[in-house]
Design a protein around this motif. Structure first.
Motif, mmCIF file in Angstrom:
data_model
loop_
_atom_site.group_PDB
_atom_site.id
_atom_site.type_symbol
_atom_site.label_atom_id
_atom_site.label_comp_id
_atom_site.label_asym_id
_atom_site.label_seq_id
_atom_site.Cartn_x
_atom_site.Cartn_y
_atom_site.Cartn_z
ATOM 1 N N CYS A 42 -16.652 19.386 -29.484
ATOM 2 C CA CYS A 42 -15.934 18.131 -28.828
ATOM 3 C C CYS A 42 -16.338 18.298 -27.467
ATOM 4 O O CYS A 42 -16.373 19.389 -26.731
ATOM 5 C CB CYS A 42 -14.483 18.202 -28.745
ATOM 6 N N ASP A 43 -16.993 17.275 -26.648
ATOM 7 C CA ASP A 43 -17.074 17.254 -25.380
ATOM 8 C C ASP A 43 -15.845 17.418 -24.811
ATOM 9 O O ASP A 43 -14.858 16.912 -24.744
ATOM 10 C CB ASP A 43 -17.588 15.626 -25.235
ATOM 11 N N LYS A 44 -16.186 18.438 -23.574
ATOM 12 C CA LYS A 44 -15.081 18.821 -22.996
ATOM 13 C C LYS A 44 -14.528 18.073 -21.889
ATOM 14 O O LYS A 44 -13.489 17.981 -21.419
ATOM 15 C CB LYS A 44 -15.217 20.353 -22.095
ATOM 16 N N ALA A 45 -15.608 16.922 -21.484
ATOM 17 C CA ALA A 45 -14.956 16.119 -20.408
ATOM 18 C C ALA A 45 -14.100 14.909 -21.167
ATOM 19 O O ALA A 45 -13.189 14.399 -20.171
ATOM 20 C CB ALA A 45 -16.325 15.395 -19.726
ATOM 21 N N ASN A 46 -14.264 14.485 -22.200
ATOM 22 C CA ASN A 46 -13.394 13.629 -22.860
ATOM 23 C C ASN A 46 -12.783 13.712 -24.094
ATOM 24 O O ASN A 46 -11.962 12.773 -24.481
ATOM 25 C CB ASN A 46 -14.254 11.990 -22.873
#
Length: 221
Positions: free
Chosen positions: A171-175
């Motif tokens: 999972c993208d840590k940003a979103n």
């Protein structure tokens, strides 16, 4: 539409639902969408990167919409989602030349749209389908309590890697959105467009669409 296209649609929607409730889920951004179709003033997205499952879910709660581009090797697909408080209220999936599927979770109905005939087949959603697509993220987090979590990168994207009994999710840590999933030894990659900016009109049938109800299967004597 051909039965094959219908089966593909069901499988992909099921996969999206699995990511929502079993992996690192995810589809959303900051404008909170209410059931009337109006949007509230976008809240400021949380800052920093997510380094825990709890943080990933918080990132997802801030999302209101997005378009996901799925790459499954020989098959590619495009799906848009509209969310409220991190849960889907509407989803639309492109079936290529076969048209598209529209799922309105809040209205408990789904449509198969055929652009050639400008008709849509309406199909009621079952309680189990609704429950799967609106599962409480807190309950999901408890189910993943034994998952192994670590940091990793996918195509240069800083990710939280979650290894659970159901599969592995990046999972993208940003979103909080999944960028890669591995299920039963097969990897699927995802890219995104229109994060928090998919128009409400994307989740509506075109004007003039003739809606038909799905025929009821005959009962055995």
């Amino acid at each position: 539409m051909r039965k094959y296209a219908w089966l593909v649609a069901v499988l992909i929607i099921a996969m999206v639902a699995v990511m929502f409730v079993a992996g690192c889920g995810g589809k959303k951004d900051s404008a909170s969408v209410v059931s009337t179709g109006r949007t509230k003033t976008p809240a400021a997205p949380s800052s920093g990167s997510a380094n825990t499952l709890a943080a990933i879910f918080e990132k997802q709660k801030g999302l209101s919409s997005y378009t996901m581009l799925m790459d499954m090797g020989e098959m590619k697909a495009k799906a848009s989602s509209k969310l409220k408080d991190g849960k889907p209220v509407a989803m639309k999936m492109d079936l290529g030349g076969q048209g598209w599927m529209l799922i309105l979770v809040d209205k408990k109905i789904q449509y198969m749209y055929n652009p050639a005939t400008k008709t849509a087949m309406s199909i009621p959603m079952s309680d189990s389908q609704i429950a799967a697509s609106t599962k409480d993220p807190v309950a999901t987090l408890k189910e993943l309590a034994d998952a192994k979590v670590s940091s990793d990168k996918v195509d240069g994207v800083d990710c939280l890697k979650v290894v659970s009994k159901d599969g592995t999710f990046w999972c993208d840590k940003a979103n909080g959105l999944p960028v890669q999933v591995e299920l039963q030894g097969r990897k699927m990659k995802f890219k995104y467009e229109q994060i928090n900016s998919v128009p409400d009109s994307e989740f509506e049938l075109p004007a003039g669409t003739k809606v038909q109800e799905m025929p009821t299967a005959p009962q055995s004597p």
